[in-house]
Design a protein around this motif. Structure first.
Motif, PDB file in Angstrom:
ATOM      1  N   GLY A  16      62.663  59.754 108.962  1.00 40.54           N
ATOM      2  CA  GLY A  16      64.066  59.897 109.352  1.00 40.54           C
ATOM      3  C   GLY A  16      64.469  58.898 110.411  1.00 40.54           C
ATOM      4  O   GLY A  16      65.549  58.293 110.347  1.00 40.54           O
ATOM      5  N   ASN A  17      63.608  58.696 111.404  1.00 37.98           N
ATOM      6  CA  ASN A  17      63.897  57.704 112.445  1.00 37.98           C
ATOM      7  C   ASN A  17      63.955  56.287 111.868  1.00 37.98           C
ATOM      8  O   ASN A  17      64.772  55.462 112.277  1.00 37.98           O
ATOM      9  CB  ASN A  17      62.834  57.773 113.537  1.00 37.98           C
ATOM     10  CG  ASN A  17      62.985  58.990 114.425  1.00 37.98           C
ATOM     11  OD1 ASN A  17      64.060  59.570 114.520  1.00 37.98           O
ATOM     12  ND2 ASN A  17      61.897  59.401 115.074  1.00 37.98           N
ATOM     13  N   VAL A  19      64.717  55.381 108.769  1.00 39.73           N
ATOM     14  CA  VAL A  19      65.951  55.216 107.987  1.00 39.73           C
ATOM     15  C   VAL A  19      67.144  55.059 108.921  1.00 39.73           C
ATOM     16  O   VAL A  19      68.088  54.303 108.629  1.00 39.73           O
ATOM     17  CB  VAL A  19      66.144  56.405 107.026  1.00 39.73           C
ATOM     18  CG1 VAL A  19      67.513  56.340 106.344  1.00 39.73           C
ATOM     19  CG2 VAL A  19      65.036  56.418 105.967  1.00 39.73           C
ATOM     20  N   LEU A  20      67.122  55.751 110.054  1.00 40.41           N
ATOM     21  CA  LEU A  20      68.202  55.598 111.033  1.00 40.41           C
ATOM     22  C   LEU A  20      68.272  54.157 111.541  1.00 40.41           C
ATOM     23  O   LEU A  20      69.366  53.603 111.719  1.00 40.41           O
ATOM     24  CB  LEU A  20      67.987  56.550 112.206  1.00 40.41           C
ATOM     25  CG  LEU A  20      69.040  56.498 113.318  1.00 40.41           C
ATOM     26  CD1 LEU A  20      70.417  56.856 112.776  1.00 40.41           C
ATOM     27  CD2 LEU A  20      68.659  57.424 114.472  1.00 40.41           C
ATOM     28  N   SER A  76      69.007  60.065 107.152  1.00 42.37           N
ATOM     29  CA  SER A  76      68.153  60.204 108.330  1.00 42.37           C
ATOM     30  C   SER A  76      68.265  61.601 108.926  1.00 42.37           C
ATOM     31  O   SER A  76      67.253  62.255 109.229  1.00 42.37           O
ATOM     32  CB  SER A  76      68.538  59.158 109.379  1.00 42.37           C
ATOM     33  OG  SER A  76      67.989  59.452 110.642  1.00 42.37           O
TER      34      SER A  76
END
Length: 415
Positions: A16-17, A19-20, A76
């Motif tokens: 998730g981080n 993709v952020l 994300s």
């Protein structure tokens, strides 16, 4: 063959981080196109035919690619919320939502609130969701940097072009213009008098943005491969398919960006070559008509232009010269127009690939684009042409964030 659920929250949170961070790279590419891919007031002569297509392409492209960063951002958030949900066996705990908070960011604190309330300016306050990291979140490292430096604004160096034809040519042109109020060079190059360096600048803008989206696509694939052995089940399979579709769409933007750069650069090169050829014709004609090959020759030309018959004779000679140049210019213009028309068709395709292809077989789309694609280096651009004409890359590209599901859904095995 199905997959039994397995989920390592620390790795999904790390994804998730990651993709952020890709969302940040995507915004850089979007902003580059938004600020630097429109036409300017220097579209003159034959270049004028490209002004409207380039402006409409800019609007359509900006609108389309502006959807990409929110998709990455939302993905994300959803991944990190899912990671929290995977930290417990209680499918109803809702830990993901509990570890999500709403934040605000004022992008322009100098805007008076009353102006926002009256609808005079957009609200600069942006609201977004922030999800806490799961304890022990795995670090995926930083995505690759994207080069979004705006291409420099440049102008055609007409003095250098004229000087390269003959050192005396500019003085001869000025002498004739002062006597006859008619510049042979300006008259000859009028059809190609625009600033073709702007075409190259806009092309480089699309090329850089396209390369950025290609890098984001590659990094998105890296993220998926990294998490793959740490996440199985229905939600994981769903993300695998989602990530692949998004990557294919981003690669489409990359190929189209490179093809636009090449097409606009070729158009600029053709205009430049035509300008040089026309100026060379003027130089050759002046040398033949008035034996101008030095500053002394220019003075002799000036001496011919005396009141009455002398000036008329000089005008007549220049008129004949321009008529000869015009014949050759007409031939060049026909060829340049063909190239511009082919490029315009490709620009229309890039502006709305789905609309362009609607009701047409794949072979028909390729046939209509062939006048442009046939001008490209087959080895260097074969893959980009193939990618660009795969319309399903656009139609299947996700326009909303990945959603792993809520409640018991994310714990399901893949049948």
């Amino acid at each position: 063959m199905g997959e039994t659920l397995k989920a390592d929250p620390e790795w999904i949170s790390g994804l998730g981080n990651y993709v952020l961070a890709l969302n940040g790279s995507a915004w850089k590419a979007v902003n580059l196109v938004g600020a630097h891919a429109q036409s300017t007031g220097e579209f003159k002569g034959l270049m004028g035919k490209l002004k409207e297509p380039i402006d409409s392409l800019h609007t359509a492209t900006k609108t389309r690619i502006e959807e990409i960063p929110p998709v990455l951002y939302g993905t994300s958030v959803n991944l990190k919320q899912a990671a929290w949900d995977y930290t417990t066996t209680d499918s109803e705990a809702g830990l993901g939502l509990r570890h999500t908070r709403t934040e605000t960011y004022n992008s322009n604190p100098f805007v008076p609130p009353i102006e926002v309330q009256l609808g005079l300016v957009p609200d600069p306050v942006v609201t977004y969701e922030q999800v806490d990291d799961v304890p022990g979140t795995y670090g995926f490292g930083d995505p690759r940097a994207v080069d979004v430096t705006a291409p420099a604004n440049e102008s055609v160096n007409w003095n250098a072009i004229i000087e390269s034809a003959a050192g005396w040519l500019a003085d001869a042109d000025s002498a004739i213009a002062s006597l006859t109020h008619w510049s042979p060079i300006q008259s000859a190059v009028e059809p190609v008098a625009g600033n073709w360096m702007e075409l190259k600048r806009i092309g480089k803008t699309y090329g850089k943005a396209g390369s950025a989206f290609d890098i984001i696509s590659g990094d998105l694939g890296t993220g998926h491969r990294t998490v793959d052995t740490h996440w199985d089940g229905k939600a994981a399979v769903s993300y695998s398919s989602y990530s692949a579709d998004l990557s294919r769409g981003l690669n489409w933007e990359g190929s189209v960006g490179r093809l636009l750069e090449r097409g606009l650069t070729m158009a600029a090169d053709q205009l430049e070559a035509a300008a040089k050829a026309l100026i060379a014709l003027v130089q050759k004609g002046l040398s033949r008509l008035v034996k101008v090959d030095s500053f002394e020759g220019i003075l002799k030309l000036a001496a011919k232009a005396v009141p009455g018959a002398g000036t008329a004779a000089a005008v007549a000679e220049v008129t004949r010269l321009l008529a000869e140049v015009a014949i050759e210019a007409k031939r060049m213009i026909v060829e340049i127009n063909k190239a511009i028309d082919a490029l315009t068709t490709f620009v229309s395709f890039c502006k709305d690939p789905v609309g362009f292809a609607t009701g047409k077989a794949e072979g028909k789309v390729k046939e209509e684009l062939r006048p442009f694609t046939d001008t490209l280096d087959k080895i260097a651009f074969a893959n980009d042409v193939a990618t660009a004409t795969e319309i399903d890359r656009v139609t299947q590209q996700p326009r909303t964030a990945y959603d792993p599901g809520t409640g018991p859904g994310i714990w399901e095995d893949q049948p």
